[in-house]
Design a protein around this motif. Structure first.
Motif, PDB file in Angstrom:
ATOM      1  N   CYS A  28       1.061  -1.440  -0.274  1.00 26.24           N
ATOM      2  CA  CYS A  28       0.021   0.403   0.327  1.00 26.24           C
ATOM      3  C   CYS A  28       0.628   1.256  -0.444  1.00 26.24           C
ATOM      4  O   CYS A  28       1.822   1.707   0.784  1.00 26.24           O
ATOM      5  CB  CYS A  28      -1.074  -0.098   1.510  1.00 26.24           C
ATOM      6  SG  CYS A  28      -1.731   2.089   1.341  1.00 26.24           S
ATOM      7  N   VAL A  40      -4.675   1.145   5.455  1.00 22.31           N
ATOM      8  CA  VAL A  40      -3.923   0.199   4.753  1.00 22.31           C
ATOM      9  C   VAL A  40      -5.800  -0.411   4.707  1.00 22.31           C
ATOM     10  O   VAL A  40      -6.235  -0.346   5.374  1.00 22.31           O
ATOM     11  CB  VAL A  40      -3.401  -1.160   5.283  1.00 22.31           C
ATOM     12  CG1 VAL A  40      -3.282  -1.551   6.084  1.00 22.31           C
ATOM     13  CG2 VAL A  40      -2.342  -2.074   4.153  1.00 22.31           C
ATOM     14  N   CYS A  69      -7.536   6.945   0.372  1.00 17.49           N
ATOM     15  CA  CYS A  69      -6.967   5.725  -0.681  1.00 17.49           C
ATOM     16  C   CYS A  69      -6.226   6.188  -2.142  1.00 17.49           C
ATOM     17  O   CYS A  69      -7.757   7.117  -2.142  1.00 17.49           O
ATOM     18  CB  CYS A  69      -7.784   4.158  -0.120  1.00 17.49           C
ATOM     19  SG  CYS A  69      -8.044   3.202  -1.388  1.00 17.49           S
ATOM     20  N   LEU A  70      -5.887   5.850  -2.568  1.00 21.92           N
ATOM     21  CA  LEU A  70      -5.604   5.743  -4.043  1.00 21.92           C
ATOM     22  C   LEU A  70      -7.048   5.371  -5.245  1.00 21.92           C
ATOM     23  O   LEU A  70      -7.125   5.232  -6.217  1.00 21.92           O
ATOM     24  CB  LEU A  70      -4.595   5.952  -4.350  1.00 21.92           C
ATOM     25  CG  LEU A  70      -3.286   6.596  -3.960  1.00 21.92           C
ATOM     26  CD1 LEU A  70      -2.404   6.311  -3.941  1.00 21.92           C
ATOM     27  CD2 LEU A  70      -3.341   7.857  -4.882  1.00 21.92           C
ATOM     28  N   LEU A  71      -7.317   4.233  -4.667  1.00 17.76           N
ATOM     29  CA  LEU A  71      -8.212   3.114  -5.387  1.00 17.76           C
ATOM     30  C   LEU A  71      -7.258   2.924  -6.544  1.00 17.76           C
ATOM     31  O   LEU A  71      -7.601   2.403  -7.816  1.00 17.76           O
ATOM     32  CB  LEU A  71      -9.352   3.876  -6.191  1.00 17.76           C
ATOM     33  CG  LEU A  71     -10.398   4.407  -5.052  1.00 17.76           C
ATOM     34  CD1 LEU A  71     -11.726   4.739  -5.920  1.00 17.76           C
ATOM     35  CD2 LEU A  71     -10.706   2.862  -3.916  1.00 17.76           C
ATOM     36  N   SER A  74      -3.539  -2.108  -5.672  1.00 21.59           N
ATOM     37  CA  SER A  74      -2.293  -2.953  -4.750  1.00 21.59           C
ATOM     38  C   SER A  74      -3.076  -3.870  -4.269  1.00 21.59           C
ATOM     39  O   SER A  74      -2.200  -5.010  -4.098  1.00 21.59           O
ATOM     40  CB  SER A  74      -1.147  -1.591  -4.352  1.00 21.59           C
ATOM     41  OG  SER A  74      -1.123  -0.333  -5.264  1.00 21.59           O
TER      42      SER A  74
HETATM   43  S1  SF4 Z   1      -6.509   0.530  -2.884  1.00 24.32           S
HETATM   44 FE1  SF4 Z   1      -3.626   0.748  -3.175  1.00 24.32          FE
HETATM   45  S2  SF4 Z   1      -4.181   3.137  -1.592  1.00 24.32           S
HETATM   46 FE2  SF4 Z   1      -5.888   2.206  -1.016  1.00 24.32          FE
HETATM   47  S3  SF4 Z   1      -5.692   0.858   0.492  1.00 24.32           S
HETATM   48 FE3  SF4 Z   1      -5.284  -0.421  -1.112  1.00 24.32          FE
HETATM   49  S4  SF4 Z   1      -3.229  -0.759  -1.795  1.00 24.32           S
HETATM   50 FE4  SF4 Z   1      -3.781   1.271   0.088  1.00 24.32          FE
END
Ligand code: SF4
Ligand code: SF4
Length: 432
Positions: A28, A40, A69-71, A74
């Motif tokens: 993350c 996370v 959260c970046l969406l 990952s």
């Molecule tokens: S989508 Fe990306 S930023 Fe959001 S919790 Fe999962 S890994 Fe982290």
């Protein structure tokens, strides 16, 4: 809160899949910068469990944590339990917004402007025409801008200016028959490509014409709705999906192509998952989603594009950044690299961690600028270490972040889309 708990409970089955193993911590990008469990996937899923159990009294705080959260997906890509993290997060955001209402700022931007493609376009055109009063070039020949006067919002930021004119003013409509290829493709332009990166649209059209593909491009296209649904605004999202579906229903075609990873991801995965309304529209959405393809994937699979065997003596060094929505959500990683390597005027150098998120995440960059740039720094260091003069990426949103951050770091590295690299090759060597 009981009412909210009942709605979040609909996600219970998916939430129960998470066994709190913590594998998502390793990947993350937000957690890597903040070290906070609530940032996370595991922490956010636990917060949603808490809502189901009515442990919290403040839904705004939970919404705020969910938004950090970046969406990027990952976590979902590495999760051994196949937890549909993005689906849970997006659905939870809409449930929370249904419960709390949208903030007045988001109401103005999303429901007042973005939901109305004509008005959105007018506003952006006005901004493009007047931007020179407020902005100036960030550095000579950088292609980026910065604020001319002190601006509490922009401060020292660099950014890519609006295109003046946007792509649709130059090419408002296209409807050409399939030629030798026998294929007719519709082209969904996407807001960022139309209004900031029109060269990508030009390169797409040029590549399709070169391969004798018939093109349908309807007038006055709307946004794919991703910014709206990511903000939990179901109403704007539904409105935009319906609007676009009607536009693209005018013609028959074999594929719907986009050159932006986020638009492709939205149409393929998010439209079928999140649209609520008329079942006739749902059927059209599902059929369109099946036909939707990234431009790199389409050109490589439907034509004979191959990496070039020979290379020019003065080839320019290039590297590639994998957009999260292209690689992690759609599994597309080879095709953009093949497109780049088809041009012998470039020599390809893989950077370290090419699929590490760039940190933009749409409005995440606006809300959490400091975290976004900290994440982006690692990407910029990797690009610089590759010693490339050009970095390509298949997502216009990633291109925004890379352009801004490279410019701010004083680097002269140029940002391009793989289809631009390929179209350069067509223009130079093979114009028919
Ligand atoms: S989508 Fe990306 S930023 Fe959001 S919790 Fe999962 S890994 Fe982290
Ligand atoms: S990797 Fe998956 S199962 Fe493990 S904690 Fe993260 S979301 Fe839960």
């Amino acid at each position: 809160m009981h009412k909210l708990a009942i709605h979040i409970k609909k996600l219970d089955k998916q939430l129960a899949l998470c066994k709190r193993c913590g594998m998502c911590h390793a990947v993350c990008p937000v957690f890597a910068e903040t070290g906070r469990e609530a940032d996370v996937a595991r922490g956010k899923l636990a917060l949603l469990d808490g809502l189901v159990d009515e442990m919290f009294t403040n839904p705004e705080k939970v919404f705020e944590r969910l938004n950090r959260c970046l969406l990027c997906g990952s976590c979902e890509a590495i999760c051994p339990r196949n937890v549909s993290v993005l689906e849970i997060f997006i659905k939870a955001r809409t449930i929370l917004v249904d419960f709390m209402g949208l903030s007045w700022k988001k109401k103005i931007v999303l429901q007042g402007i973005l939901a109305r493609p004509g008005l959105f376009d007018k506003k952006l055109r006005w901004m493009a025409a007047t931007q020179k009063i407020f902005n100036k070039p960030a550095r000579e020949n950088s292609g980026t801008s910065c604020a001319r006067y002190f601006s509490p919002f922009l401060r020292s930021r660099h950014f890519v200016p609006l295109a003046n004119p946007p792509f649709h003013s130059i090419q408002p409509y296209l409807n050409s028959p399939p030629k030798k290829s026998g294929i007719k493709a519709a082209f969904f332009t996407g807001c960022l490509i139309d209004k900031i990166f029109p060269n990508i649209a030009r390169a797409t059209i040029e590549s399709l014409r070169y391969h004798e593909v018939g093109i349908f491009m309807p007038k006055a296209q709307g946004c794919c709705g991703m910014p709206a649904i990511a903000a939990g605004d179901r109403k704007t999202f539904n409105q935009l999906v319906k609007y676009n579906i009607e536009l693209f229903s005018e013609q028959n075609f074999d594929y719907l192509l986009t050159a932006c990873a986020t638009c492709t991801f939205a149409i393929k995965k998010i439209w079928p998952m999140m649209f609520s309304g008329d079942s006739g529209i749902k059927t059209k959405i599902n059929s369109l989603a099946k036909k939707t393809m990234d431009i790199n994937q389409f050109l490589v699979s439907e034509t004979d594009i191959k990496p070039s065997v020979l290379q020019s003596g003065d080839a320019v060094s290039i590297t590639y950044h994998d957009p999260c929505h292209l690689k992690k959500s759609l599994g597309i990683l080879d095709e953009p690299r093949i497109m780049i390597q088809a041009n012998p005027d470039y020599s390809f150098n893989e950077m370290s961690e090419p699929d590490r998120c760039c940190g933009l995440g749409g409005s995440f960059n606006l809300q959490y600028y400091e975290i976004s740039t900290k994440i982006g720094k690692r990407k910029i260091e990797n690009i610089k270490a590759s010693e490339a003069s050009v970095v390509a990426s298949g997502c216009s949103a990633c291109m925004l972040q890379l352009s801004a951050m490279l410019s701010q770091s004083g680097s002269g590295i140029v940002v391009k889309h793989p289809v631009e690299i390929y179209a350069e090759f067509i223009t130079k060597n093979c114009r028919k």
